[in-house]
Design a protein around this motif. Structure first.
Motif, PDB file in Angstrom:
ATOM      1  N   ALA A  93       0.707  -1.141  -0.084  1.00  0.00           N
ATOM      2  CA  ALA A  93       0.090   0.072  -0.009  1.00  0.00           C
ATOM      3  C   ALA A  93       0.769   1.191   0.140  1.00  0.00           C
ATOM      4  N   ALA A  94       1.943   1.274   0.841  1.00  0.00           N
ATOM      5  CA  ALA A  94       2.881   2.436   0.945  1.00  0.00           C
ATOM      6  C   ALA A  94       3.461   2.460  -0.499  1.00  0.00           C
ATOM      7  N   MET A  95       4.065   1.562  -1.200  1.00  0.00           N
ATOM      8  CA  MET A  95       4.568   1.439  -2.659  1.00  0.00           C
ATOM      9  C   MET A  95       3.565   2.283  -3.808  1.00  0.00           C
ATOM     10  N   LEU A  96       2.348   1.904  -3.519  1.00  0.00           N
ATOM     11  CA  LEU A  96       1.156   2.451  -4.513  1.00  0.00           C
ATOM     12  C   LEU A  96       1.043   3.718  -3.972  1.00  0.00           C
ATOM     13  N   ALA A  97       0.707   4.046  -2.752  1.00  0.00           N
ATOM     14  CA  ALA A  97       0.450   5.695  -2.441  1.00  0.00           C
ATOM     15  C   ALA A  97       1.684   6.298  -2.895  1.00  0.00           C
ATOM     16  N   ASN A  98       3.061   5.815  -2.678  1.00  0.00           N
ATOM     17  CA  ASN A  98       4.053   6.600  -3.369  1.00  0.00           C
ATOM     18  C   ASN A  98       3.890   7.005  -4.593  1.00  0.00           C
ATOM     19  N   MET A  99       3.582   5.809  -5.415  1.00  0.00           N
ATOM     20  CA  MET A  99       3.490   6.030  -6.905  1.00  0.00           C
ATOM     21  C   MET A  99       2.538   7.103  -7.057  1.00  0.00           C
ATOM     22  N   THR A 100       1.236   7.129  -6.470  1.00  0.00           N
ATOM     23  CA  THR A 100       0.332   8.148  -6.647  1.00  0.00           C
ATOM     24  C   THR A 100       0.838   9.458  -6.425  1.00  0.00           C
ATOM     25  N   SER A 101       1.736   9.637  -5.470  1.00  0.00           N
ATOM     26  CA  SER A 101       2.209  11.099  -5.092  1.00  0.00           C
ATOM     27  C   SER A 101       3.260  11.555  -6.079  1.00  0.00           C
ATOM     28  N   LEU A 102       3.898  10.560  -6.920  1.00  0.00           N
ATOM     29  CA  LEU A 102       4.822  10.621  -7.777  1.00  0.00           C
ATOM     30  C   LEU A 102       4.335  10.886  -9.268  1.00  0.00           C
ATOM     31  N   TYR A 103       3.405  10.052  -9.659  1.00  0.00           N
ATOM     32  CA  TYR A 103       3.012  10.110 -10.997  1.00  0.00           C
ATOM     33  C   TYR A 103       1.376  10.036 -11.253  1.00  0.00           C
ATOM     34  N   GLY A 104       0.756  10.579 -10.229  1.00  0.00           N
ATOM     35  CA  GLY A 104      -0.727  10.571 -10.273  1.00  0.00           C
ATOM     36  C   GLY A 104      -1.498   9.386 -10.010  1.00  0.00           C
ATOM     37  N   THR A 105      -2.587   9.535 -10.299  1.00  0.00           N
ATOM     38  CA  THR A 105      -3.605   8.476 -10.199  1.00  0.00           C
ATOM     39  C   THR A 105      -3.612   7.372 -10.977  1.00  0.00           C
ATOM     40  N   PHE A 106      -3.678   6.145 -10.416  1.00  0.00           N
ATOM     41  CA  PHE A 106      -3.236   4.961 -11.363  1.00  0.00           C
ATOM     42  C   PHE A 106      -4.615   4.905 -12.409  1.00  0.00           C
ATOM     43  N   GLY A 107      -4.021   4.487 -13.603  1.00  0.00           N
ATOM     44  CA  GLY A 107      -4.997   4.218 -14.719  1.00  0.00           C
ATOM     45  C   GLY A 107      -5.620   5.681 -15.201  1.00  0.00           C
ATOM     46  N   ARG A 108      -4.883   6.725 -14.926  1.00  0.00           N
ATOM     47  CA  ARG A 108      -5.219   8.165 -15.410  1.00  0.00           C
ATOM     48  C   ARG A 108      -5.354   8.374 -16.687  1.00  0.00           C
ATOM     49  N   GLY A 109      -4.657   7.541 -17.611  1.00  0.00           N
ATOM     50  CA  GLY A 109      -4.624   7.812 -19.057  1.00  0.00           C
ATOM     51  C   GLY A 109      -3.762   8.909 -19.459  1.00  0.00           C
ATOM     52  N   GLY A 110      -3.773   9.378 -20.458  1.00  0.00           N
ATOM     53  CA  GLY A 110      -3.085  10.466 -20.801  1.00  0.00           C
ATOM     54  C   GLY A 110      -1.469  10.486 -21.281  1.00  0.00           C
ATOM     55  N   GLY A 111      -1.164   9.119 -21.182  1.00  0.00           N
ATOM     56  CA  GLY A 111       0.213   8.695 -21.531  1.00  0.00           C
ATOM     57  C   GLY A 111       1.293   9.265 -20.514  1.00  0.00           C
ATOM     58  N   GLY A 112       2.504   9.374 -20.771  1.00  0.00           N
ATOM     59  CA  GLY A 112       3.735   9.629 -19.883  1.00  0.00           C
ATOM     60  C   GLY A 112       3.808  11.242 -19.806  1.00  0.00           C
ATOM     61  N   THR A 113       2.778  11.965 -19.214  1.00  0.00           N
ATOM     62  CA  THR A 113       2.863  13.301 -19.200  1.00  0.00           C
ATOM     63  C   THR A 113       3.293  13.794 -17.775  1.00  0.00           C
ATOM     64  N   ASN A 114       3.227  12.814 -16.708  1.00  0.00           N
ATOM     65  CA  ASN A 114       3.721  13.076 -15.578  1.00  0.00           C
ATOM     66  C   ASN A 114       5.154  12.398 -15.197  1.00  0.00           C
ATOM     67  N   PHE A 115       6.236  13.279 -14.872  1.00  0.00           N
ATOM     68  CA  PHE A 115       7.516  12.828 -14.539  1.00  0.00           C
ATOM     69  C   PHE A 115       7.802  13.274 -13.111  1.00  0.00           C
ATOM     70  N   SER A 116       8.758  12.466 -12.735  1.00  0.00           N
ATOM     71  CA  SER A 116       9.358  12.670 -11.212  1.00  0.00           C
ATOM     72  C   SER A 116      10.749  12.702 -11.082  1.00  0.00           C
ATOM     73  N   ASP A 117      11.446  13.698 -10.456  1.00  0.00           N
ATOM     74  CA  ASP A 117      13.041  13.634 -10.175  1.00  0.00           C
ATOM     75  C   ASP A 117      13.388  12.716  -9.021  1.00  0.00           C
ATOM     76  N   GLU A 118      12.198  12.255  -8.270  1.00  0.00           N
ATOM     77  CA  GLU A 118      12.674  11.284  -7.279  1.00  0.00           C
ATOM     78  C   GLU A 118      12.471   9.886  -7.705  1.00  0.00           C
ATOM     79  N   ASP A 119      13.163   8.854  -7.225  1.00  0.00           N
ATOM     80  CA  ASP A 119      13.014   7.603  -7.201  1.00  0.00           C
ATOM     81  C   ASP A 119      11.591   7.049  -6.388  1.00  0.00           C
ATOM     82  N   PRO A 120      10.880   5.937  -6.790  1.00  0.00           N
ATOM     83  CA  PRO A 120      10.137   5.561  -5.827  1.00  0.00           C
ATOM     84  C   PRO A 120      10.498   5.030  -4.613  1.00  0.00           C
ATOM     85  N   ILE A 121      10.102   4.646  -3.641  1.00  0.00           N
ATOM     86  CA  ILE A 121      10.273   4.197  -2.326  1.00  0.00           C
ATOM     87  C   ILE A 121      10.767   2.666  -2.253  1.00  0.00           C
ATOM     88  N   PHE A 122      11.771   2.259  -1.587  1.00  0.00           N
ATOM     89  CA  PHE A 122      12.107   0.917  -1.154  1.00  0.00           C
ATOM     90  C   PHE A 122      11.451   0.473  -0.187  1.00  0.00           C
TER      91      PHE A 122
END
Length: 476
Positions: free
Chosen positions: A93-122
């Motif tokens: 759940a923490a991994m998925l929440a972190n992804m949402t923070s970095l890249y937006g809502t899961f299944g949002r559509g719209g292609g690779g428009t969201n980018f992050s300067d941070e790596d996801p959490i270990f």
């Protein structure tokens, strides 16, 4: 036992279906301490338990730093092997929440428009392979545009990074834990590749051409994050450059290793910046002299006034022969997500053998096709903007360097990318992985139909023949 409550900033609404079983995978639910991820404000917490355990499967050969890397075991070209990850519900759940923070809502559509300067959490995970367990292995999602696209498309076949002693400070029992002599891997999801062959095949081509390159192999991945093992699909395991590549393919791993990325990584005059040349070794030494010397040599005024002196200066700091050989392979096979189009997807290693920077290719799932973003690099660079891509443009404009490049182009189609050899390679690998590729399940695959796999393989076979013809026309 008291259990940490994870605060999820965004409801995910993701349902998971488990249809596969694995023997011996169990989940430790005893949780007493947490580590909060400080790099984001998503309120995710990685759960670290203080359960005392004994690594019962630990042997020198399989788990110890004292073992030499076992390439035959880990990177077997004749088999599809299997990893199982067991991740606690809270940490998943923490991994998925972190992804949402970095890249937006899961299944949002719209292609690779969201980018992050941070790596996801270990997070810590139990990793199982061939009946053995590896303990508290650090795993995280990896990638950027490909990760954003996959996440945004609502596909959970995400690429992973694995680090086997990431959590040794929290769990002294696993100090210097290794996987058959390897500390870490990339587990790539074959994004945008319905053949699932490109990452593997391109690595083979570069290796067969005699260039430094990561080993690769096919693996299936199952992940149990609370509801039993779920088939995540067919992946390509990739050896990390900053681990065993520089340790085993060079005389020493003590040199400076860089992973360039950004505008400065194009080598345009005046664009050098330290952030664009991230150090992967010797990080505590704030010394980029070798990179600065390359900029100076490349843009020296002698390029136009005294080409012999210019070449001598450039040859002293860059292994130009390796670069020209790499460039020939890269253009013959076609690649667009690469230097000359994008300022990334390569490493530079200051080899102790030569005291020269050596080019090492990386991330090749977009090769072996005409490609996007202006298309793949051409064989003839006369029309390439030297001001935008000077490391290619300047060398190609020099008659001595161009002659070497042309000779390598011919060598590639006679050797590492020979039509008959490649047809056999595609047929062999396709037969090896087909049953694993075509049984990927909805939500964990880039295939629309199972027939997409063979169609993509046939396209690769046609492509290699077309490239032989293109080289023949170029060299006339």
């Amino acid at each position: 036992m008291k259990k940490t409550i994870l605060k999820l900033s965004t409801p995910l609404g993701i349902m998971f279906l488990s249809t596969y079983l694995v023997i011996g995978c169990s989940k430790d639910e005893t949780t007493t301490t947490t580590e909060t991820d400080q790099s984001t404000n998503d309120n995710t917490e990685v759960v670290i338990d203080d359960t005392d355990f004994e690594p019962t499967d630990w042997t020198t050969e399989t788990h110890s730093k004292d073992a030499d890397p076992d390439f035959d075991e880990v990177f077997d070209d004749t088999a599809v092997k299997r990893f199982d990850f067991v991740i606690s519900e809270d940490n998943w759940a923490a991994m998925l929440a972190n992804m949402t923070s970095l890249y937006g809502t899961f299944g949002r559509g719209g292609g690779g428009t969201n980018f992050s300067d941070e790596d996801p959490i270990f997070v810590p995970a139990e990793v199982y392979y061939n009946g053995k367990q590896w303990y508290k292995v650090g795993v995280r999602f990896k990638g950027n545009s490909s990760l954003s696209n996959t996440w945004g498309s609502g596909i959970l076949k995400l690429a992973f990074k694995m680090d086997f002693d990431e959590y040794e400070d929290d769990y002294p029992q696993i100090k210097n834990q290794r996987f058959y002599g390897f500390k870490k891997f990339s587990l790539k999801n074959n994004y945008a590749d319905k053949s699932m062959l490109r990452e593997k095949v391109v690595a083979d081509i570069f290796k067969n051409a005699g260039l430094a390159m990561s080993h690769t192999a096919f693996y299936t991945l199952y992940v149990d994050h609370g509801d039993g093992p779920q088939y995540f699909g067919l992946y390509t395991l990739v050896e990390e450059v900053d681990n065993t590549v520089i340790d085993t393919q060079f005389s020493s791993d003590n040199g400076n290793l860089y992973k360039p990325e950004d505008y400065g990584a194009s080598f345009v005059d005046g664009t050098f910046n330290e952030d664009g040349f991230e150090k992967k070794t010797n990080e505590d030494e704030a010394d980029w002299t070798d990179i600065k010397d390359l900029f100076s040599a490349l843009h020296a005024s002698t390029r136009t006034t005294d080409p012999t002196a210019w070449r001598a200066g450039l040859d002293a700091v860059l292994d130009t022969d390796v670069f020209l050989h790499y460039l020939a392979v890269n253009t013959v096979i076609q690649n667009w997500d690469t230097y000359g189009r994008m300022a990334h997807n390569y490493y530079l290693y200051n080899s102790p053998d030569t005291n020269k920077l050596t080019w090492i290719p990386w991330d090749n799932n977009e090769a072996l096709q005409t490609g996007n973003m202006g298309g793949s690099l051409p064989l003839n660079f006369s029309g390439l903007s030297s001001s935008s891509w000077p490391l290619i443009g300047y060398l190609y404009s020099d008659s001595v360097y161009k002659a070497k490049y042309d000779a390598y182009v011919q060598d590639v189609v006679y050797g590492a990318f020979n039509v008959n050899t490649m047809q056999t390679t595609y047929t062999t690998y396709a037969a090896l992985i087909e049953s694993y590729a075509t049984t990927e399940v909805s939500g964990y695959t880039f295939l629309n139909l199972s027939s997409d796999f063979q169609t993509a393989v046939n396209t690769l076979k046609t492509h290699v023949s077309s490239r032989a013809s293109a080289v023949s026309s170029y060299l006339k």
